[in-house]
Design a protein around this motif. Structure first.
Motif, short mmCIF file in Angstrom:
data_model
loop_
_atom_site.label_atom_id
_atom_site.label_comp_id
_atom_site.label_asym_id
_atom_site.label_seq_id
_atom_site.Cartn_x
_atom_site.Cartn_y
_atom_site.Cartn_z
N ARG A 173 0.91 -1.08 -0.18
CA ARG A 173 -0.45 0.38 0.24
C ARG A 173 0.77 1.22 0.55
O ARG A 173 0.04 1.78 -0.64
N GLU A 174 1.77 1.25 1.01
CA GLU A 174 1.96 2.17 1.17
C GLU A 174 3.32 2.44 -0.21
O GLU A 174 3.32 3.71 -0.93
N GLU A 175 3.90 1.05 -0.70
CA GLU A 175 4.52 1.86 -2.34
C GLU A 175 3.89 2.28 -3.64
O GLU A 175 4.36 2.83 -4.08
N ILE A 176 2.14 2.16 -3.32
CA ILE A 176 1.67 2.48 -4.83
C ILE A 176 1.14 4.21 -4.35
O ILE A 176 1.07 4.79 -4.95
N LEU A 177 0.85 4.06 -2.84
CA LEU A 177 -0.14 5.35 -2.55
C LEU A 177 0.78 6.70 -2.63
O LEU A 177 0.25 7.47 -3.19
N SER A 178 1.91 6.31 -1.74
CA SER A 178 2.87 7.15 -1.38
C SER A 178 3.10 7.74 -2.38
O SER A 178 3.73 9.22 -2.96
N LEU A 179 3.69 7.24 -4.04
CA LEU A 179 4.13 7.53 -4.77
C LEU A 179 3.21 8.04 -6.00
O LEU A 179 3.40 9.00 -6.15
N ASN A 180 1.59 7.52 -6.08
CA ASN A 180 0.52 8.33 -6.80
C ASN A 180 0.51 9.54 -6.37
O ASN A 180 0.86 10.93 -6.78
N GLU A 181 0.70 9.92 -4.20
CA GLU A 181 0.43 11.44 -3.63
C GLU A 181 1.57 12.27 -4.74
O GLU A 181 1.12 13.26 -4.70
N LEU A 182 3.29 11.82 -4.42
CA LEU A 182 3.77 12.31 -5.06
C LEU A 182 3.53 12.83 -6.94
O LEU A 182 3.54 13.72 -6.90
N ILE A 183 3.04 11.83 -7.75
CA ILE A 183 3.50 11.72 -8.65
C ILE A 183 2.42 12.94 -8.99
O ILE A 183 2.09 14.72 -9.31
N GLU A 184 1.28 13.40 -7.88
CA GLU A 184 0.06 14.42 -8.36
C GLU A 184 0.43 15.74 -7.63
O GLU A 184 0.00 16.72 -7.70
N ASP A 185 1.61 15.41 -6.50
CA ASP A 185 1.83 16.77 -6.16
C ASP A 185 3.13 17.85 -7.28
O ASP A 185 3.00 18.71 -7.57
N VAL A 186 3.11 16.91 -7.73
CA VAL A 186 4.37 17.51 -9.12
C VAL A 186 3.76 17.93 -10.08
O VAL A 186 4.27 18.76 -10.64
N THR A 187 2.57 17.06 -10.54
CA THR A 187 2.50 17.28 -11.62
C THR A 187 0.90 17.86 -12.26
O THR A 187 0.43 18.38 -12.83
N GLY A 188 -0.14 17.96 -10.71
CA GLY A 188 -1.03 18.16 -10.11
C GLY A 188 -2.11 17.21 -11.40
O GLY A 188 -3.34 17.01 -11.45
N GLU A 189 -1.70 15.67 -11.25
CA GLU A 189 -2.71 14.78 -11.69
C GLU A 189 -2.29 13.55 -11.44
O GLU A 189 -1.58 13.61 -10.80
N LYS A 190 -3.25 13.31 -10.58
CA LYS A 190 -2.58 11.05 -10.16
C LYS A 190 -2.91 10.85 -11.62
O LYS A 190 -3.45 11.04 -12.94
N PRO A 191 -2.32 9.69 -11.10
CA PRO A 191 -1.79 8.79 -12.31
C PRO A 191 -2.60 7.41 -12.57
O PRO A 191 -3.68 8.19 -11.96
N LYS A 192 -3.37 7.30 -13.86
CA LYS A 192 -4.70 6.75 -14.78
C LYS A 192 -3.26 5.30 -14.52
O LYS A 192 -4.41 4.41 -14.51
N PHE A 193 -2.70 5.02 -14.76
CA PHE A 193 -1.77 4.07 -15.28
C PHE A 193 -0.74 3.41 -14.36
O PHE A 193 0.10 3.85 -13.62
N PHE A 194 -0.87 2.04 -14.10
CA PHE A 194 -0.23 1.02 -13.09
C PHE A 194 1.24 0.17 -12.98
O PHE A 194 0.41 -0.55 -14.22
N ARG A 195 2.19 0.05 -13.15
CA ARG A 195 2.79 -1.52 -13.35
C ARG A 195 3.71 -1.92 -11.93
O ARG A 195 4.97 -0.96 -11.59
N ALA A 196 3.20 -2.78 -12.15
CA ALA A 196 4.15 -3.74 -10.93
C ALA A 196 5.41 -3.65 -11.24
O ALA A 196 6.03 -4.27 -12.11
N PRO A 197 7.02 -3.51 -10.47
CA PRO A 197 8.12 -3.81 -10.82
C PRO A 197 8.11 -4.95 -11.13
O PRO A 197 7.36 -6.32 -10.61
N HIS A 198 9.45 -5.92 -12.02
CA HIS A 198 9.58 -7.50 -12.45
C HIS A 198 8.26 -7.46 -12.91
O HIS A 198 7.83 -8.74 -13.48
N GLY A 199 6.54 -6.86 -13.39
CA GLY A 199 6.20 -7.65 -13.24
C GLY A 199 5.09 -7.87 -12.90
O GLY A 199 3.90 -9.06 -13.19
N ALA A 200 5.29 -8.29 -10.84
CA ALA A 200 4.75 -9.37 -10.39
C ALA A 200 3.55 -8.42 -9.54
O ALA A 200 3.90 -8.00 -8.62
N ASN A 201 2.30 -8.68 -9.29
CA ASN A 201 1.70 -8.54 -9.13
C ASN A 201 1.48 -9.25 -8.34
O ASN A 201 1.27 -10.34 -7.88
#
Length: 288
Positions: A173-201
Motif C-alpha cells: 500500500r505504501e509503495e503504491i499510494l505514496s508515489l501516487n501522492e508524489l506524482i500528483e503533487d509534482v504534475t497536478g494529475e493523479k496517475p492513471k496507469f500502474f505497472r508493478a516491478p518485474h510484472g509481479a502483482n
C-alpha cells in the motif's frame, strides 16, 4: 415742477435697480451653465466606466465559458481501446487495430527527458512509469513535470521498485499510494496507469490499484534489460522484429543509455511496418 423732477429721479433710480438686477442674473447664468457642463461630463465618464466594466465582465464570462467547454470536451472523450486478457490492446469499435503502446520504465534515471524529446519529434505518445526513488530531488521532480507538460502520461511504478510479492500488504500500500501522492503533487494529475516491478502483482495490489481508479498493465515484450540487447543495433532489431510484435502490442522499454540511443531507429522501424502509436488517452481505464 419739483414734483416732476422728483418723479423723474424716482424713475431713474428704479431703472438702475432693474438694470443692476438683470446684470446680476446675467453674471450668475454662466456659472450655472459651467456647473451643468461639469456634471454632464462627470455623468458621461461614469457611464463609460460602467460600460467598460460590463464589456470586460462579458469577455471574462465568454473566456470562462470557452474554458468550461474545453474541459467538457476532454471529459467526454470516449475510449477507443481496451486491454485484453493477454496484455494486448484491441479496438472497442472501429479504431485502427494496428497500433502499439510505447512505455518507458524506471524513469527519470538519466535519459528520460532526452527520450521524451525524441518521442515528441516523432509525434509518438507514451507512458513514463516512474519510481519514487528517482524523484527525491527538486531537479528530478522538475524533469518529471517537464515530461508531463510535454503531453506524456506519468505512470506509477512503485516508490522503491520492490517486488510486491515479497513484502507485506501494508508495505505494498505504501509503495503504491505514496508515489501516487508524489506524482500528483509534482504534475497536478493523479496517475492513471500502474505497472508493478518485474510484472509481479498480488491479489492485494490488483485490488488496491482498481480501487484507486488506475489500469494495471504488464507488457507484451521487452528486451533492453537482457544482456544480449544492451546495445543500440541489437535492440533496434529485436524491438522491430520481435515475434511478439502484433496489433495492440504493449512495448516495454527502460530509461537506459542503449535504449535512448536505439529509440529513433525503433520508432522509424515500427512506422515502416505500418504501426501507429497508441495514445494513452484513448485507453479504457475502468472495466465496463
Amino acid at each position: 415742477m419739483k414734483s416732476l423732477k422728483f418723479l423723474g429721479l424716482c424713475l431713474f433710480v428704479s431703472w438702475l435697480i432693474v438694470a443692476c438686477s438683470n446684470e446680476g442674473q446675467v453674471d450668475e447664468q454662466p456659472e450655472k451653465d459651467e456647473q451643468d457642463i461639469e456634471e454632464n461630463e462627470q455623468d458621461h465618464q461614469e457611464e463609460e466606466i460602467v460600460e467598460k466594466e460590463e464589456r470586460s465582465n462579458e469577455g471574462e464570462e465568454e473566456d470562462g465559458n470557452e474554458e468550461e467547454e474545453t474541459v467538457e470536451e476532454e471529459e467526454v472523450k470516449e475510449p477507443q481501446y481496451m486491454l485484453n486478457d493477454v496484455g494486448y490492446f484491441k479496438p472497442i469499435d472501429d479504431a485502427n487495430p494496428k497500433v502499439v503502446l510505447l512505455t518507458i520504465d524506471d524513469a527519470p534515471d538519466e535519459h528520460a527527458l532526452e527520450m521524451a524529446k525524441t518521442l515528441k519529434e516523432y509525434d509518438a505518445p507514451a507512458i513514463f512509469f516512474v519510481n519514487g526513488h528517482f524523484m527525491d530531488t527538486d531537479e528530478e521532480k522538475e524533469i518529471v513535470k517537464e515530461i508531463h507538460d510535454m503531453g506524456f502520461h506519468i505512470g506509477n511504478h512503485t516508490d522503491t521498485h520492490q517486488n510486491l510479492t515479497e513484502i507485506s500488504e501494508e508495505k505494498q500500500r505504501e509503495e503504491i499510494l505514496s508515489l501516487n501522492e508524489l506524482i500528483e503533487d509534482v504534475t497536478g494529475e493523479k496517475p492513471k496507469f500502474f505497472r508493478a516491478p518485474h510484472g509481479a502483482n498480488t491479489d492485494f495490489s490488483r485490488e488496491l490499484v482498481k480501487e484507486e481508479g488506475m489500469l494495471l498493465m504488464n507488457w507484451s515484450y521487452g528486451y533492453d534489460f537482457m544482456a544480449d540487447y544492451m546495445d543500440k543495433e541489437s535492440l533496434e532489431d529485436i524491438m522491430v522484429n520481435a515475434p511478439q510484435l502484433g496489433k495492440g502490442a504493449n512495448l516495454l522499454m527502460h530509461d537506459r543509455e542503449w535504449t535512448n540511443a536505439a529509440l529513433p531507429g525503433i520508432l522509424e522501424g515500427l512506422q515502416e511496418k505500418g504501426y501507429d502509436f497508441l495514445a494513452p488517452d484513448l485507453i479504457q481505464i475502468k472495466e465496463e
